[in-house]
Design a protein around this motif. Structure first.
Motif, PDB file in Angstrom:
ATOM      1  N   PRO A 166       0.791  -1.230   0.000  1.00 33.18           N
ATOM      2  CA  PRO A 166       0.000   0.000   0.000  1.00 33.18           C
ATOM      3  C   PRO A 166       0.825   1.283   0.000  1.00 33.18           C
ATOM      4  O   PRO A 166       0.275   2.372  -0.151  1.00 33.18           O
ATOM      5  CB  PRO A 166      -0.785  -0.106   1.302  1.00 33.18           C
ATOM      6  CG  PRO A 166       0.121  -0.858   2.221  1.00 33.18           C
ATOM      7  CD  PRO A 166       0.823  -1.855   1.348  1.00 33.18           C
ATOM      8  N   ALA A 167       2.140   1.182   0.170  1.00 35.81           N
ATOM      9  CA  ALA A 167       2.949   2.366   0.467  1.00 35.81           C
ATOM     10  C   ALA A 167       2.817   3.461  -0.585  1.00 35.81           C
ATOM     11  O   ALA A 167       2.612   4.637  -0.253  1.00 35.81           O
ATOM     12  CB  ALA A 167       4.419   1.960   0.636  1.00 35.81           C
ATOM     13  N   ASP A 168       2.935   3.112  -1.851  1.00 35.90           N
ATOM     14  CA  ASP A 168       2.892   4.135  -2.894  1.00 35.90           C
ATOM     15  C   ASP A 168       1.518   4.772  -2.991  1.00 35.90           C
ATOM     16  O   ASP A 168       1.381   5.983  -3.209  1.00 35.90           O
ATOM     17  CB  ASP A 168       3.292   3.535  -4.241  1.00 35.90           C
ATOM     18  CG  ASP A 168       3.359   4.592  -5.331  1.00 35.90           C
ATOM     19  OD1 ASP A 168       4.118   5.566  -5.159  1.00 35.90           O
ATOM     20  OD2 ASP A 168       2.644   4.466  -6.340  1.00 35.90           O
ATOM     21  N   PHE A 169       0.486   3.980  -2.810  1.00 37.91           N
ATOM     22  CA  PHE A 169      -0.879   4.503  -2.883  1.00 37.91           C
ATOM     23  C   PHE A 169      -1.143   5.479  -1.731  1.00 37.91           C
ATOM     24  O   PHE A 169      -1.743   6.542  -1.927  1.00 37.91           O
ATOM     25  CB  PHE A 169      -1.880   3.348  -2.859  1.00 37.91           C
ATOM     26  CG  PHE A 169      -1.694   2.369  -3.975  1.00 37.91           C
ATOM     27  CD1 PHE A 169      -2.259   2.605  -5.220  1.00 37.91           C
ATOM     28  CD2 PHE A 169      -0.949   1.213  -3.793  1.00 37.91           C
ATOM     29  CE1 PHE A 169      -2.099   1.696  -6.271  1.00 37.91           C
ATOM     30  CE2 PHE A 169      -0.774   0.299  -4.821  1.00 37.91           C
ATOM     31  CZ  PHE A 169      -1.348   0.545  -6.065  1.00 37.91           C
ATOM     32  N   LEU A 170      -0.697   5.120  -0.545  1.00 37.07           N
ATOM     33  CA  LEU A 170      -0.860   6.008   0.604  1.00 37.07           C
ATOM     34  C   LEU A 170      -0.021   7.277   0.446  1.00 37.07           C
ATOM     35  O   LEU A 170      -0.469   8.369   0.836  1.00 37.07           O
ATOM     36  CB  LEU A 170      -0.481   5.273   1.888  1.00 37.07           C
ATOM     37  CG  LEU A 170      -1.448   4.168   2.335  1.00 37.07           C
ATOM     38  CD1 LEU A 170      -0.828   3.346   3.445  1.00 37.07           C
ATOM     39  CD2 LEU A 170      -2.781   4.756   2.793  1.00 37.07           C
ATOM     40  N   ARG A 171       1.159   7.144  -0.132  1.00 39.18           N
ATOM     41  CA  ARG A 171       1.992   8.327  -0.362  1.00 39.18           C
ATOM     42  C   ARG A 171       1.300   9.303  -1.306  1.00 39.18           C
ATOM     43  O   ARG A 171       1.294  10.515  -1.067  1.00 39.18           O
ATOM     44  CB  ARG A 171       3.345   7.909  -0.951  1.00 39.18           C
ATOM     45  CG  ARG A 171       4.259   9.097  -1.294  1.00 39.18           C
ATOM     46  CD  ARG A 171       5.433   8.677  -2.143  1.00 39.18           C
ATOM     47  NE  ARG A 171       5.016   8.011  -3.376  1.00 39.18           N
ATOM     48  CZ  ARG A 171       4.522   8.659  -4.434  1.00 39.18           C
ATOM     49  NH1 ARG A 171       4.373   9.973  -4.412  1.00 39.18           N
ATOM     50  NH2 ARG A 171       4.170   7.977  -5.515  1.00 39.18           N
ATOM     51  N   ARG A 172       0.729   8.791  -2.379  1.00 28.75           N
ATOM     52  CA  ARG A 172       0.004   9.655  -3.313  1.00 28.75           C
ATOM     53  C   ARG A 172      -1.129  10.395  -2.613  1.00 28.75           C
ATOM     54  O   ARG A 172      -1.340  11.595  -2.835  1.00 28.75           O
ATOM     55  CB  ARG A 172      -0.545   8.834  -4.476  1.00 28.75           C
ATOM     56  CG  ARG A 172       0.505   8.388  -5.469  1.00 28.75           C
ATOM     57  CD  ARG A 172      -0.048   7.338  -6.421  1.00 28.75           C
ATOM     58  NE  ARG A 172      -1.275   7.780  -7.082  1.00 28.75           N
ATOM     59  CZ  ARG A 172      -2.071   6.959  -7.763  1.00 28.75           C
ATOM     60  NH1 ARG A 172      -1.785   5.663  -7.847  1.00 28.75           N
ATOM     61  NH2 ARG A 172      -3.156   7.430  -8.360  1.00 28.75           N
ATOM     62  N   ALA A 173      -1.855   9.678  -1.775  1.00 29.06           N
ATOM     63  CA  ALA A 173      -2.960  10.314  -1.053  1.00 29.06           C
ATOM     64  C   ALA A 173      -2.441  11.372  -0.087  1.00 29.06           C
ATOM     65  O   ALA A 173      -3.023  12.460   0.035  1.00 29.06           O
ATOM     66  CB  ALA A 173      -3.769   9.259  -0.305  1.00 29.06           C
TER      67      ALA A 173
END
Length: 241
Positions: A166-173
């Protein structure tokens, strides 16, 4: 699972399965309302309808985007809502994007409302609908909100690849315009913890299903295909961990 990603205005036909995403903050707030004991959430079409429903049912809890307003009990902020005891209560919710998106697909055979806080349970439920095309409705910023698109892409990926990082998705958010506006209090009715609460992955072990009940679009939690979240939700009035 065949996934497509649309903004609200791009919906031209009724989808079979719709996942309506509003990370900051409508469906994070909805999940917290259920975590605090709410029985159901009525998704209102307008502020006037929300006030009318509140007047007809004084024991219901009405909330909206923006600052506090006469007739409404609270605002669309998870940081503020987490202190309310909503045990057995009905909540009436009207927001700028999330509730509008859910109502736009109200005729779909299955409507899920989601954010990162219910991502795993939502993905698990979607795994039971492998033969369907799933429409992910990116509600914010006319379909351009990166926090909503990131969450939609994450849930779609996780539905087929459960070990998705999930790291990249959470970073984008976290780097989205909505997160910046909440952090800088550009928007009203904001609590300092709102962004962090919106990015708390799998806080709750349920998915949220919206369906027409008589003339109202009603959101309810479901534990179908869910497993316990990695971090248990607090009970009404308890301090979050």
């Amino acid at each position: 699972m065949d996934a497509r990603f649309l903004g609200i205005t791009e919906v031209t036909e009724t989808p079979a399965v719709a996942v309506v995403i509003d990370v900051m903050r409508a469906f994070t707030v909805a999940a917290w309302a259920f975590g605090q004991g709410a029985e159901k959430i009525v998704l209102a079409e307008s502020l006037d309808e929300a006030l009318t429903l509140k007047a007809e049912h004084p024991d219901w809890v009405a909330l909206k985007d923006g600052p506090p307003a006469p007739g409404f009990d609270t605002v669309n902020s998870p940081g503020k809502l987490r202190w309310l005891d909503l045990t057995g209560r009905t909540v009436v919710q009207k927001t700028t994007a999330g509730t509008v998106g859910a109502l736009a697909v109200k005729e779909a055979s299955l409507v899920l409302c989601a954010g990162f806080v219910v991502a795993d349970a939502t993905a698990r439920l979607l795994r039971t609908r492998t033969g369907d095309t799933v429409t992910f409705l990116v509600t914010g910023e006319d379909g351009q909100a990166d926090e909503d698109r990131a969450c939609a892409e994450y849930i779609a990926r996780r539905a087929t690849e459960p070990r998705t990082d999930p790291a990249d998705f959470l970073r984008r958010a976290a780097e989205s315009r909505a997160a910046a506006e909440l952090t800088e209090c550009v928007r009203q009715g904001v609590h300092p913890d709102d962004v962090a609460l919106c990015l708390e992955l799998d806080r709750f072990p349920f998915a949220m299903v919206a369906a027409l009940e008589d003339t109202l679009m009603v959101l309810r939690p479901t534990y179908e295909a869910a497993q316990p979240a990695h971090e248990p939700a607090t009970g009404p009035g308890e301090e979050p961990r």
